[in-house]
Design a protein around this motif. Sequence first.
Motif, PDB file in Angstrom:
ATOM      1  N   ILE A  87      -8.342  21.487  20.461  1.00 17.97           N
ATOM      2  CA  ILE A  87      -8.922  21.978  19.019  1.00 17.97           C
ATOM      3  C   ILE A  87      -8.655  23.234  18.929  1.00 17.97           C
ATOM      4  O   ILE A  87      -8.351  24.082  19.885  1.00 17.97           O
ATOM      5  CB  ILE A  87     -10.641  21.675  18.992  1.00 17.97           C
ATOM      6  N   VAL A  88      -8.208  23.707  17.751  1.00 21.06           N
ATOM      7  CA  VAL A  88      -8.125  24.928  17.553  1.00 21.06           C
ATOM      8  C   VAL A  88      -8.601  25.697  16.275  1.00 21.06           C
ATOM      9  O   VAL A  88      -8.786  24.849  15.330  1.00 21.06           O
ATOM     10  CB  VAL A  88      -6.622  25.460  17.679  1.00 21.06           C
ATOM     11  N   ASN A  89      -9.004  26.987  16.512  1.00 25.23           N
ATOM     12  CA  ASN A  89      -9.627  27.575  15.115  1.00 25.23           C
ATOM     13  C   ASN A  89      -8.556  27.394  13.965  1.00 25.23           C
ATOM     14  O   ASN A  89      -7.390  27.980  13.915  1.00 25.23           O
ATOM     15  CB  ASN A  89      -9.981  28.886  15.327  1.00 25.23           C
ATOM     16  N   GLN A 134     -16.575  19.358  18.552  1.00 19.68           N
ATOM     17  CA  GLN A 134     -16.964  20.604  18.488  1.00 19.68           C
ATOM     18  C   GLN A 134     -16.570  21.640  18.032  1.00 19.68           C
ATOM     19  O   GLN A 134     -15.524  21.618  17.314  1.00 19.68           O
ATOM     20  CB  GLN A 134     -17.185  20.957  20.149  1.00 19.68           C
ATOM     21  N   CYS A 135     -17.119  22.763  17.935  1.00 17.65           N
ATOM     22  CA  CYS A 135     -16.674  23.837  16.871  1.00 17.65           C
ATOM     23  C   CYS A 135     -16.826  25.167  17.772  1.00 17.65           C
ATOM     24  O   CYS A 135     -17.530  25.537  18.447  1.00 17.65           O
ATOM     25  CB  CYS A 135     -17.710  23.792  15.563  1.00 17.65           C
ATOM     26  N   ILE A 136     -15.454  25.743  17.659  1.00 17.14           N
ATOM     27  CA  ILE A 136     -15.485  27.081  18.351  1.00 17.14           C
ATOM     28  C   ILE A 136     -15.844  28.079  17.407  1.00 17.14           C
ATOM     29  O   ILE A 136     -15.530  28.530  16.398  1.00 17.14           O
ATOM     30  CB  ILE A 136     -14.185  27.385  18.858  1.00 17.14           C
ATOM     31  N   PRO A 137     -17.204  29.054  18.059  1.00 13.76           N
ATOM     32  CA  PRO A 137     -17.324  30.015  16.920  1.00 13.76           C
ATOM     33  C   PRO A 137     -16.385  31.143  17.061  1.00 13.76           C
ATOM     34  O   PRO A 137     -15.393  31.283  17.971  1.00 13.76           O
ATOM     35  CB  PRO A 137     -18.640  30.630  17.888  1.00 13.76           C
ATOM     36  N   VAL A 138     -16.146  31.884  15.870  1.00  9.02           N
ATOM     37  CA  VAL A 138     -15.120  32.734  15.620  1.00  9.02           C
ATOM     38  C   VAL A 138     -15.379  33.937  16.595  1.00  9.02           C
ATOM     39  O   VAL A 138     -14.491  34.670  16.884  1.00  9.02           O
ATOM     40  CB  VAL A 138     -15.455  33.355  14.087  1.00  9.02           C
ATOM     41  N   VAL A 143      -3.654  36.226  19.093  1.00  7.39           N
ATOM     42  CA  VAL A 143      -4.966  35.812  18.422  1.00  7.39           C
ATOM     43  C   VAL A 143      -5.693  34.602  19.004  1.00  7.39           C
ATOM     44  O   VAL A 143      -6.828  34.091  18.497  1.00  7.39           O
ATOM     45  CB  VAL A 143      -4.207  35.408  16.904  1.00  7.39           C
ATOM     46  N   LEU A 144      -4.799  33.848  19.943  1.00  9.43           N
ATOM     47  CA  LEU A 144      -5.621  32.732  20.707  1.00  9.43           C
ATOM     48  C   LEU A 144      -6.773  33.244  21.773  1.00  9.43           C
ATOM     49  O   LEU A 144      -7.515  32.466  21.996  1.00  9.43           O
ATOM     50  CB  LEU A 144      -4.552  32.056  21.210  1.00  9.43           C
ATOM     51  N   HIS A 145      -6.685  34.449  22.079  1.00 10.62           N
ATOM     52  CA  HIS A 145      -7.619  34.977  22.742  1.00 10.62           C
ATOM     53  C   HIS A 145      -8.370  36.413  22.347  1.00 10.62           C
ATOM     54  O   HIS A 145      -8.395  37.306  22.721  1.00 10.62           O
ATOM     55  CB  HIS A 145      -7.292  35.377  24.538  1.00 10.62           C
ATOM     56  N   SER A 146      -8.853  36.134  21.011  1.00 16.27           N
ATOM     57  CA  SER A 146      -9.280  37.066  20.350  1.00 16.27           C
ATOM     58  C   SER A 146     -10.618  36.404  19.645  1.00 16.27           C
ATOM     59  O   SER A 146     -10.747  35.387  18.963  1.00 16.27           O
ATOM     60  CB  SER A 146      -8.372  37.621  19.076  1.00 16.27           C
ATOM     61  N   SER A 147     -11.307  37.533  19.326  1.00 13.49           N
ATOM     62  CA  SER A 147     -12.680  37.195  18.763  1.00 13.49           C
ATOM     63  C   SER A 147     -12.648  37.818  17.031  1.00 13.49           C
ATOM     64  O   SER A 147     -11.991  38.873  16.989  1.00 13.49           O
ATOM     65  CB  SER A 147     -13.967  37.596  19.265  1.00 13.49           C
ATOM     66  N   GLN A 177      -9.947  30.908  21.128  1.00 12.12           N
ATOM     67  CA  GLN A 177      -9.877  30.367  19.663  1.00 12.12           C
ATOM     68  C   GLN A 177      -9.334  29.008  19.890  1.00 12.12           C
ATOM     69  O   GLN A 177      -9.128  28.270  18.800  1.00 12.12           O
ATOM     70  CB  GLN A 177      -9.305  31.060  18.632  1.00 12.12           C
ATOM     71  N   PHE A 178      -9.046  28.561  20.982  1.00 13.14           N
ATOM     72  CA  PHE A 178      -8.576  27.315  21.267  1.00 13.14           C
ATOM     73  C   PHE A 178      -9.239  26.504  22.548  1.00 13.14           C
ATOM     74  O   PHE A 178      -9.370  27.288  23.495  1.00 13.14           O
ATOM     75  CB  PHE A 178      -7.281  26.771  21.105  1.00 13.14           C
TER      76      PHE A 178
END
Lengths: 282, 435
Positions: B126-128, B100-104, B55-59, B109-110
């Motif tokens: 930072i992490v989603n 900053q904000c990571i787009p979904v 899930v950490l390298h998923s969109s 995702q981090f």
Amino acid sequence: MTERFKKYLEEAFHVIPPTKAAMDYRKATLVTLEEYAQDCRIKGVTDEDAIYNLAIESLGDFKATLIAFNDDLTNKPKRDLKKTLVKSGIACAVLAIIAVYLALSATGVVSWGASWLILVGAILLTGIAVLETIAVKIAKRRTFIVPRLANACALILAFVLAYLLALIAFGNPRYSYFTFLIMVVSVLGIDLILAYLTKSKLAIIETVLYLIIAAALIYVMCGISGALAWHPGWLLPACAAIGGIGIAVFALVRKSQKKNAPRVKKNEIAPTAQDDSYYTEW
Amino acid sequence: MAKKQKLTAELWDKMQYLFRNYYDRMVHAVLYYDGLIDVAILKDVLVGTTEKVPVLHSSFHDSVINPYWVVEDYSVNDILTVKEVDKALLEIEIENFITQCIPVTDNVQFRMAIFNSEGKSTLCMIVNHMCFDGGDFKYFLKRLAANYTAAANGAPIIDIKTGTRSYDQVYTKLDDEDKEIARNLYKNISQVKDAHYFPLTPDSDQDKSMINRCKIDAETFSKFRKIGKHYGVTVNDLMLAVYMHSLYEYGEYPATDTVTIPCMVDLRRHIEGGETAGGLTNHTGFMQCSVEGVGKNINETLVKVLQSVRKSKHDKFMGLYSLPLLKLAYTILPYYISEIAIKIGYLNPLIGMSNIGLLDPEALSLNGLKPYDGFMTGAVKYKPYMQLALTSMNGELTMTIAIRGNHEDRLGVQKFFEIIKKNINQFIEDNAQYA
């Protein structure tokens, strides 16, 4: 302190039978006493004897509480009995309705072609009762969307029942399907009243929509039945639409006037404050 | 081209996605190390960890019927940034990175940054929030440190939990009877009729994400805890009382008004195996703390807070309310409609508190390199929402308020921190005999 509380409770609980529920209650009371003592300490009471006495006093007439608790325990089966009775009553009512249906149909008092309404009618009436109960219960929480929906559904069921009754009593009279057109007008009308009673923010929009829909349906019914000529009968929905828009505009103007009206500051010095008349003005 | 792997969007993934309307969905951590981090080792560990947690390298893909994750390709450079910075600019760099904000829709995702300055590294991450919450963030950082240490000592085996991300693990500790009850707790606990706002300026073009911080020094915090210990109350209760008291003061709420603050609860307390069970995910619930008026002093407010939180503490289903309702909505309705329905029924708390708790320097040490300072905080809230987050490390307490605001809001928050500090000191003074 905990030991003192335990000792007190061990003695106090001798007045009621040593049940599992009593033990749970004893443990819960110990927690209550400990929490009371904690509150006293935080509030600044430092004398442990004073804290103990205050905590025990906070229980009030504990002997009476315990006896009431025990009575409640012994009465619980009675409550369960009440539940069982209610359930049995419902089951009996269902069976009775089925029995009446079968008896009336089998003996020919009511034909099989009409007696089915006894069963369907009972189901519809139960549905109406359940929906209205839900509406009243939820309305007590001051939320009105679900109650209004439930009320509308109950009205629809009532109209269906009325239609079926009319169908059986009078055969299939001409224009009987008007029942469902009248149903829409009635359901929306009653819902509009509820919208005003519950101070819905959308009441004005609902009024406009209601006027248009109701006028259109009345126009259709009158047109079909010949009570009103199609022309110039069309003026009815047209006038309703114009009237509705007029009401909306009027409401918007009033709202904006209210918004723009200068607010009277309550702490402003009254114009008559300079003389004594201010104090005698009512 | 091989078809990309899809992952189920779990209940909390969808809920956190819905929360994009209220905050920026990021969870933040900053750790100041007393030496330089070996970037080569860290890169290996990061890739190993990311590989193990798809899930950490998923969109994330929004969909009308049912959203889902798609596993994406990535490189370590998508995750890690390393920069040499001047000490004077360190805090600015940190602030810029963590706000900053990571787009979904991103492939990762981090994100992590290492800022090296004067022979010391600062690790920022930072992490989603859709991937995991504060509880698992702490676990992630601890595992990262342990895996780094193992790799540095020639044992490059990545150990991190990889189990289910399903919300219903929270029922595993309950017996069958309680499980049945818990699965029927449909009560909507977000419906709190409290209209008290934290005073912030109206939305403006100057608003930007900011993480405001304030420290309570070790000596003061130690005295504060000692008094709490004497009274048999937790740091969470004490901080809730001080927070409440300060809110009445700063917000100028009438003294008899009822104020409600939801306090985040880690639902892993209900999970068999605790923080190591399942996979990285969200398991966070609410505990409502409601006081009917403020006390004349902190002690009185503390009693009111205790009287409120005890109800939750005695409830064995604490935090489990509303979960069946959310599950029902997401099960019977298409996602698009369920989101609308939940949005109508869900009232995001205007003021909140999250006690993330202790950050253990031992557990976070990278091959013996210990963090001397650090904090974690939740998402950046959009006006009018705000939350106070608390973390402690090396005996110090760090308070953070992450909001989108302007300079005036920053000054307001700093003033609020000063009021909290003043009230903590007042509480210590009033109870000096126990400090």
